[in-house]
Design an enzyme around this catalytic site. Structure first.
Site, mmCIF file in Angstrom:
data_model
loop_
_atom_site.group_PDB
_atom_site.id
_atom_site.type_symbol
_atom_site.label_atom_id
_atom_site.label_comp_id
_atom_site.label_asym_id
_atom_site.label_seq_id
_atom_site.Cartn_x
_atom_site.Cartn_y
_atom_site.Cartn_z
ATOM 1 N N GLU A 1 1.664 -4.011 17.238
ATOM 2 C CA GLU A 1 0.648 -4.368 18.128
ATOM 3 C C GLU A 1 -0.453 -4.976 17.400
ATOM 4 O O GLU A 1 -0.443 -5.211 16.263
ATOM 5 C CB GLU A 1 0.170 -3.122 18.739
ATOM 6 C CG GLU A 1 -0.286 -2.125 17.399
ATOM 7 C CD GLU A 1 -0.652 -0.715 17.703
ATOM 8 O OE1 GLU A 1 -0.098 -0.031 18.564
ATOM 9 O OE2 GLU A 1 -1.546 -0.067 17.206
ATOM 10 N N GLN B 1 0.850 -1.146 -0.143
ATOM 11 C CA GLN B 1 -0.064 -0.027 0.115
ATOM 12 C C GLN B 1 0.947 1.274 -0.023
ATOM 13 O O GLN B 1 0.447 2.199 -0.165
ATOM 14 C CB GLN B 1 -0.901 -0.257 1.157
ATOM 15 C CG GLN B 1 -1.798 -1.427 1.266
ATOM 16 C CD GLN B 1 -2.334 -1.154 2.741
ATOM 17 O OE1 GLN B 1 -3.383 -0.512 3.158
ATOM 18 N NE2 GLN B 1 -1.695 -1.938 3.660
ATOM 19 N N ASN B 2 2.174 1.219 0.159
ATOM 20 C CA ASN B 2 3.226 2.250 0.124
ATOM 21 C C ASN B 2 3.457 3.014 -1.095
ATOM 22 O O ASN B 2 3.527 1.989 -2.011
ATOM 23 C CB ASN B 2 4.318 1.792 1.177
ATOM 24 C CG ASN B 2 4.176 1.413 2.361
ATOM 25 O OD1 ASN B 2 2.932 1.478 2.940
ATOM 26 N ND2 ASN B 2 5.071 0.442 2.937
ATOM 27 N N CYS C 1 -1.564 14.163 -15.189
ATOM 28 C CA CYS C 1 -2.023 15.306 -15.717
ATOM 29 C C CYS C 1 -3.587 15.190 -15.604
ATOM 30 O O CYS C 1 -3.931 14.350 -16.009
ATOM 31 C CB CYS C 1 -1.843 15.455 -17.079
ATOM 32 S SG CYS C 1 -2.371 17.010 -17.991
ATOM 33 N N HIS D 1 -1.490 1.508 -4.219
ATOM 34 C CA HIS D 1 -1.952 3.186 -3.907
ATOM 35 C C HIS D 1 -1.092 3.954 -4.771
ATOM 36 O O HIS D 1 -1.152 4.968 -4.455
ATOM 37 C CB HIS D 1 -1.834 3.303 -2.555
ATOM 38 C CG HIS D 1 -2.990 2.329 -1.620
ATOM 39 N ND1 HIS D 1 -2.681 2.528 -0.458
ATOM 40 C CD2 HIS D 1 -4.322 1.907 -2.059
ATOM 41 C CE1 HIS D 1 -4.011 1.847 0.272
ATOM 42 N NE2 HIS D 1 -4.730 1.381 -0.964
ATOM 43 N N CYS E 1 1.320 20.915 -15.313
ATOM 44 C CA CYS E 1 1.608 20.431 -16.180
ATOM 45 C C CYS E 1 2.210 21.539 -17.384
ATOM 46 O O CYS E 1 2.113 22.511 -17.283
ATOM 47 C CB CYS E 1 0.532 19.614 -17.028
ATOM 48 S SG CYS E 1 1.094 18.369 -18.579
HETATM 49 C C1 BJW Z 1 4.820 -1.506 12.575
HETATM 50 C C2 BJW Z 1 5.912 -0.637 12.630
HETATM 51 C C3 BJW Z 1 7.015 -1.619 12.599
HETATM 52 C C4 BJW Z 1 4.390 1.027 12.903
HETATM 53 N N1 BJW Z 1 6.925 -2.878 12.354
HETATM 54 N N2 BJW Z 1 4.823 -2.689 12.295
HETATM 55 C C5 BJW Z 1 -15.954 -0.013 -0.745
HETATM 56 C C6 BJW Z 1 -16.292 0.697 -1.750
HETATM 57 C C7 BJW Z 1 -15.863 1.919 -1.567
HETATM 58 C C8 BJW Z 1 -15.425 2.672 -0.764
HETATM 59 C C9 BJW Z 1 -14.977 1.950 0.262
HETATM 60 C C10 BJW Z 1 -15.153 0.604 0.346
HETATM 61 N N3 BJW Z 1 -14.831 0.139 1.496
HETATM 62 C C11 BJW Z 1 -14.029 1.290 2.325
HETATM 63 C C12 BJW Z 1 -14.229 2.327 1.407
HETATM 64 C C13 BJW Z 1 -13.553 3.627 1.578
HETATM 65 C C14 BJW Z 1 -12.340 3.593 1.836
HETATM 66 C C15 BJW Z 1 -11.925 3.164 3.212
HETATM 67 O O1 BJW Z 1 -11.315 2.172 3.223
HETATM 68 N N4 BJW Z 1 -12.052 3.700 4.231
HETATM 69 C C16 BJW Z 1 -11.494 3.250 5.543
HETATM 70 C C17 BJW Z 1 -10.770 3.924 6.366
HETATM 71 C C18 BJW Z 1 -13.073 3.004 6.470
HETATM 72 N N5 BJW Z 1 -11.442 3.136 0.774
HETATM 73 C C19 BJW Z 1 -11.321 3.726 -0.260
HETATM 74 O O2 BJW Z 1 -11.669 4.839 -0.635
HETATM 75 C C20 BJW Z 1 -10.553 3.087 -1.138
HETATM 76 N N6 BJW Z 1 -10.864 2.569 -2.358
HETATM 77 C C21 BJW Z 1 -11.939 1.775 -2.610
HETATM 78 O O3 BJW Z 1 -11.933 0.895 -1.644
HETATM 79 O O4 BJW Z 1 -12.700 1.473 -4.001
HETATM 80 C C22 BJW Z 1 -13.459 0.410 -3.955
HETATM 81 C C23 BJW Z 1 -13.024 -0.771 -4.897
HETATM 82 C C24 BJW Z 1 -12.809 -1.946 -3.987
HETATM 83 C C25 BJW Z 1 -12.418 -2.861 -5.083
HETATM 84 C C26 BJW Z 1 -12.266 -2.757 -6.240
HETATM 85 C C27 BJW Z 1 -12.338 -1.407 -6.863
HETATM 86 C C28 BJW Z 1 -12.934 -0.409 -6.058
HETATM 87 C C29 BJW Z 1 -9.237 3.915 -1.495
HETATM 88 C C30 BJW Z 1 -8.118 3.881 -0.281
HETATM 89 C C31 BJW Z 1 -7.099 4.818 -0.588
HETATM 90 C C32 BJW Z 1 -6.048 5.009 0.740
HETATM 91 N N7 BJW Z 1 -5.252 6.138 0.469
HETATM 92 C C33 BJW Z 1 -4.223 6.337 1.356
HETATM 93 C C34 BJW Z 1 -3.375 7.766 1.016
HETATM 94 C C35 BJW Z 1 -2.980 7.689 -0.543
HETATM 95 C C36 BJW Z 1 -1.563 7.279 -0.632
HETATM 96 C C37 BJW Z 1 -0.304 8.337 0.084
HETATM 97 O O5 BJW Z 1 -0.572 9.252 -0.069
HETATM 98 O O6 BJW Z 1 0.531 7.511 0.795
HETATM 99 O O7 BJW Z 1 -3.301 5.250 1.791
HETATM 100 S S1 BJW Z 1 -4.823 6.354 3.066
HETATM 101 C C38 BJW Z 1 -3.655 5.739 3.966
HETATM 102 O O8 BJW Z 1 -4.102 4.389 4.232
HETATM 103 C C39 BJW Z 1 -2.657 5.329 2.647
HETATM 104 C C40 BJW Z 1 -1.991 3.964 3.021
HETATM 105 O O9 BJW Z 1 -1.554 3.253 1.913
HETATM 106 C C41 BJW Z 1 -3.287 3.298 3.811
HETATM 107 C C42 BJW Z 1 -3.223 2.155 4.686
HETATM 108 O O10 BJW Z 1 -2.655 2.660 5.779
HETATM 109 P P1 BJW Z 1 -1.556 1.475 6.506
HETATM 110 O O11 BJW Z 1 -0.439 1.423 5.568
HETATM 111 O O12 BJW Z 1 -1.999 0.458 7.264
HETATM 112 O O13 BJW Z 1 -0.842 2.558 7.652
HETATM 113 P P2 BJW Z 1 -1.273 2.916 8.982
HETATM 114 O O14 BJW Z 1 -0.622 3.990 9.630
HETATM 115 O O15 BJW Z 1 -2.759 2.777 9.267
HETATM 116 O O16 BJW Z 1 -0.760 1.332 10.077
HETATM 117 C C43 BJW Z 1 0.563 1.081 10.310
HETATM 118 C C44 BJW Z 1 0.415 0.060 10.971
HETATM 119 O O17 BJW Z 1 1.969 -0.202 11.031
HETATM 120 C C45 BJW Z 1 0.219 0.114 12.385
HETATM 121 O O18 BJW Z 1 -0.769 -1.145 12.572
HETATM 122 C C46 BJW Z 1 1.433 0.068 13.361
HETATM 123 O O19 BJW Z 1 0.987 -0.524 14.673
HETATM 124 C C47 BJW Z 1 2.340 -0.846 12.551
HETATM 125 N N8 BJW Z 1 3.577 -0.429 12.796
HETATM 126 N N9 BJW Z 1 5.773 0.767 13.037
HETATM 127 C C48 BJW Z 1 5.572 -3.316 12.169
HETATM 128 N N10 BJW Z 1 8.182 -0.984 12.931
#
Ligand code: BJW
Length: 252
Positions: free
Chosen positions: A220, A108-109, A134, A126, A154
């Site tokens: 965690e 996801q990164n 653009c 992602h 652009c």
């Molecule tokens: C450690 C550690 C160490 C720390 N060792 N561990 C169904 C239909 C339509 C919409 C939705 C749907 N279901 C849900 C939605 C809405 C939405 C959603 O999911 N919302 C929820 C928050 C409720 N989803 C969307 O809008 C997505 N689209 C979608 O689902 O379309 C429908 C579809 C489905 C299937 C086919 C076609 C269409 C899009 C989501 C886009 C997310 N974007 C972001 C930002 C953009 C990218 C960027 O700028 O970087 O992406 S948000 C942010 O969250 C980022 C991340 O990639 C993503 C996930 O976060 P991640 O990686 O889990 O980070 P953290 O901080 O949450 O967790 C870190 C973890 O690491 C923690 O647990 C720590 O404990 C741990 N950790 N240090 C091991 N050293």
């Protein structure tokens, strides 16, 4: 130099011995894998979403409202990532790839650190912070500039946006189907450093084969933890190299 191996961890040994019998592995990573490279996570007390509003910075509506604000945030992150290096967790995953005839890493990164650590079979689900799109033509290309003027435009005069997936946007169908196909046929799935709050993690895990081995690596417990076979708690920059070392002893 201290050459004492890290303390034996029975959970890691048991997981390695299960993995040694598998032919196919899918690894799903999130921001936690890059935390030990100095890159901020999203959720939790030190995460971006504790300081910033995700709707303002990571949604098409937020970008339409204030593209300069969004670009300033992405530019700050680009600067931070430019000086970051892959950590032992990224490198262990790149090595794990060589142990399995069928392998896919779904991250996801957007930071590009897995590719920098030499992971090859990789989907950046992602998108990438190093690509821009653009807003007029929809064309995308790689771009590693650090900008001085915002919002970024652009050559055609239209706005550029980071080619990343924001809230409310849909996953690219070709990427999601490749990810789903790999998870459907995988004998084992590892979920590393993600809170599992975004649909992709729970969606893919729900698709994993009924009898696929599942393991979570995190600092965690998360909402995913109750549904996996192994929960390995600790920094992934330490636990993943330990897993690799156990696996290498079993199947060099
Ligand atoms: C450690 C550690 C160490 C720390 N060792 N561990 C169904 C239909 C339509 C919409 C939705 C749907 N279901 C849900 C939605 C809405 C939405 C959603 O999911 N919302 C929820 C928050 C409720 N989803 C969307 O809008 C997505 N689209 C979608 O689902 O379309 C429908 C579809 C489905 C299937 C086919 C076609 C269409 C899009 C989501 C886009 C997310 N974007 C972001 C930002 C953009 C990218 C960027 O700028 O970087 O992406 S948000 C942010 O969250 C980022 C991340 O990639 C993503 C996930 O976060 P991640 O990686 O889990 O980070 P953290 O901080 O949450 O967790 C870190 C973890 O690491 C923690 O647990 C720590 O404990 C741990 N950790 N240090 C091991 N050293």
């Amino acid at each position: 130099m201290n050459s004492t191996p890290p303390p034996a961890n029975s959970q890691l040994q048991a997981l390695a011995s299960d993995l040694a019998r598998k032919q196919s592995l899918v690894v799903i990573t999130g921001a936690g894998i890059s935390a030990e490279s100095g890159i901020s996570t999203f959720r939790g007390i030190d995460g971006y979403w504790a300081r910033f509003n995700p709707q303002e910075l990571a949604s098409p509506e937020g970008f339409a409202r204030d593209p300069e604000l969004v670009w300033r945030w992405y530019d700050e992150r680009r600067r931070q990532i430019l000086t970051a290096q892959p950590n032992p967790g990224h490198r262990a995953i790149a090595e794990l790839e060589k142990h399995f005839p069928e392998f896919l890493l779904i991250t996801q990164n957007v930071d590009g650190l897995h590719a920098q650590a030499s992971s090859k079979k990789l989907i950046e689900i992602h998108g990438s912070i190093w690509r821009v799109r653009c807003m007029r033509s929809g064309q995308e290309w790689e771009n590693r500039e650090v900008y001085e003027q915002f919002p970024v435009k652009c050559r055609c005069g239209a706005l550029l946006r980071p080619a990343v997936l924001w809230f409310g946007e849909s996953y690219q169908p070709s990427l999601i189907s490749r990810a789903q196909k790999a998870v459907n046929s995988a004998e084992a799935v590892l979920v590393i450093g993600t809170s599992g709050q975004v649909w992709i993690v729970s969606g893919l895990l729900a698709q994993a084969r009924q009898n696929a081995l599942t393991a979570e690596f995190n600092l965690e417990q998360t909402e995913t933890s109750h549904s996996v076979n192994y929960l390995i708690l600790g920094p992934s920059g330490q636990t993943l190299p330990q897993l690799l070392s156990e696996l290498t002893q079993l199947s060099p």
